[in-house]
Design an enzyme around this catalytic site. Structure first.
Site, PDB file in Angstrom:
ATOM      1  N   HIS A  68       0.858  -1.191   0.000  1.00 53.34           N
ATOM      2  CA  HIS A  68       0.000   0.000   0.000  1.00 53.34           C
ATOM      3  C   HIS A  68       0.893   1.240   0.000  1.00 53.34           C
ATOM      4  O   HIS A  68       2.062   1.183   0.408  1.00 53.34           O
ATOM      5  CB  HIS A  68      -0.887   0.005   1.236  1.00 53.34           C
ATOM      6  CG  HIS A  68      -1.978  -1.015   1.206  1.00 53.34           C
ATOM      7  ND1 HIS A  68      -3.097  -0.920   1.995  1.00 53.34           N
ATOM      8  CD2 HIS A  68      -2.132  -2.149   0.476  1.00 53.34           C
ATOM      9  CE1 HIS A  68      -3.887  -1.946   1.766  1.00 53.34           C
ATOM     10  NE2 HIS A  68      -3.321  -2.717   0.850  1.00 53.34           N
TER      11      HIS A  68
ATOM     12  N   GLU B  50       0.982   3.922   1.880  1.00 49.49           N
ATOM     13  CA  GLU B  50       1.517   4.298   3.190  1.00 49.49           C
ATOM     14  C   GLU B  50       2.651   3.368   3.601  1.00 49.49           C
ATOM     15  O   GLU B  50       3.654   3.814   4.172  1.00 49.49           O
ATOM     16  CB  GLU B  50       0.420   4.267   4.265  1.00 49.49           C
ATOM     17  CG  GLU B  50      -0.714   5.230   4.017  1.00 49.49           C
ATOM     18  CD  GLU B  50      -1.877   4.601   3.267  1.00 49.49           C
ATOM     19  OE1 GLU B  50      -3.013   5.045   3.477  1.00 49.49           O
ATOM     20  OE2 GLU B  50      -1.664   3.663   2.460  1.00 49.49           O
TER      21      GLU B  50
ATOM     22  N   CYS C 185      -5.955   2.025   5.629  1.00 56.75           N
ATOM     23  CA  CYS C 185      -6.579   0.747   5.978  1.00 56.75           C
ATOM     24  C   CYS C 185      -6.037   0.305   7.342  1.00 56.75           C
ATOM     25  O   CYS C 185      -5.085   0.901   7.861  1.00 56.75           O
ATOM     26  CB  CYS C 185      -6.283  -0.291   4.896  1.00 56.75           C
ATOM     27  SG  CYS C 185      -4.588  -0.935   4.978  1.00 56.75           S
TER      28      CYS C 185
ATOM     29  N   CYS D  85      -2.144  -0.406   7.350  1.00 56.42           N
ATOM     30  CA  CYS D  85      -1.316   0.801   7.276  1.00 56.42           C
ATOM     31  C   CYS D  85      -1.397   1.596   8.576  1.00 56.42           C
ATOM     32  O   CYS D  85      -0.374   2.076   9.083  1.00 56.42           O
ATOM     33  CB  CYS D  85      -1.742   1.658   6.096  1.00 56.42           C
ATOM     34  SG  CYS D  85      -1.415   0.877   4.503  1.00 56.42           S
TER      35      CYS D  85
END
Length: 156
Positions: free
Chosen positions: A53, A55, A83, A86
């Site tokens: 992801h 992040e 999410c 993260c």
């Protein structure tokens, strides 16, 4: 434009560029004292790694750049609400705060919400484990996630 909004807009621009390259429309900027330490984009499509992801990519690059696993004093600017994975990584690394442009309700019509993951993990979205604030970047969810036209770049 306020510095936090500028850095968040950079994350949204990264997300847009990633979408144009066939990736998922998520970008992140990691900063400390207003200086960019690292950036990341969602690389799941190209890497086939579900942990890539935006992040997480920015966190990995930022901790390497600092030669430290600590994000103390750092702020993450994310195009979308983080999410659970993260958010947990940011908390564990000691990030100070998160600014994001679009929440799960914005992302849901495009199949990009992480709210289901929060529900499956039985994690409430509030209260957040660290300060989370939404900022307006002047870009709509339909422009980033959908088919609305991207605004032309203005003068630098």
């Amino acid at each position: 434009m306020h510095q936090d909004t500028q850095l968040l807009r950079q994350a949204v621009d990264l997300a847009h560029e990633n979408r144009l390259r066939g990736g998922r429309p998520f970008g992140a900027v990691l900063a400390k004292d207003g200086a960019v330490l690292a950036t990341g984009v969602n690389d799941i499509v190209h890497s086939h790694d579900p942990s890539t992801h935006a992040e997480m990519q920015a966190l990995r690059a930022g901790t390497r750049a600092q030669a430290s696993p600590s994000l103390a004093g750092c702020t993450i600017y994310a195009s979308g609400h983080p999410c659970p994975m993260c958010l947990a990584a940011l908390v564990m690394a000691g990030a100070e705060q998160v600014f994001y442009a679009f929440d799960n309700q914005d992302a849901a019509p495009y199949g990009l919400s992480s709210e289901g993951a929060y529900q499956r993990l039985r994690m409430p979205l509030s209260p957040p484990p660290l300060p989370l604030a939404r900022l307006d970047t002047g870009i709509s969810a339909a422009q980033l996630y959908g088919d609305a036209p991207w605004p032309e770049a203005g003068p630098a």
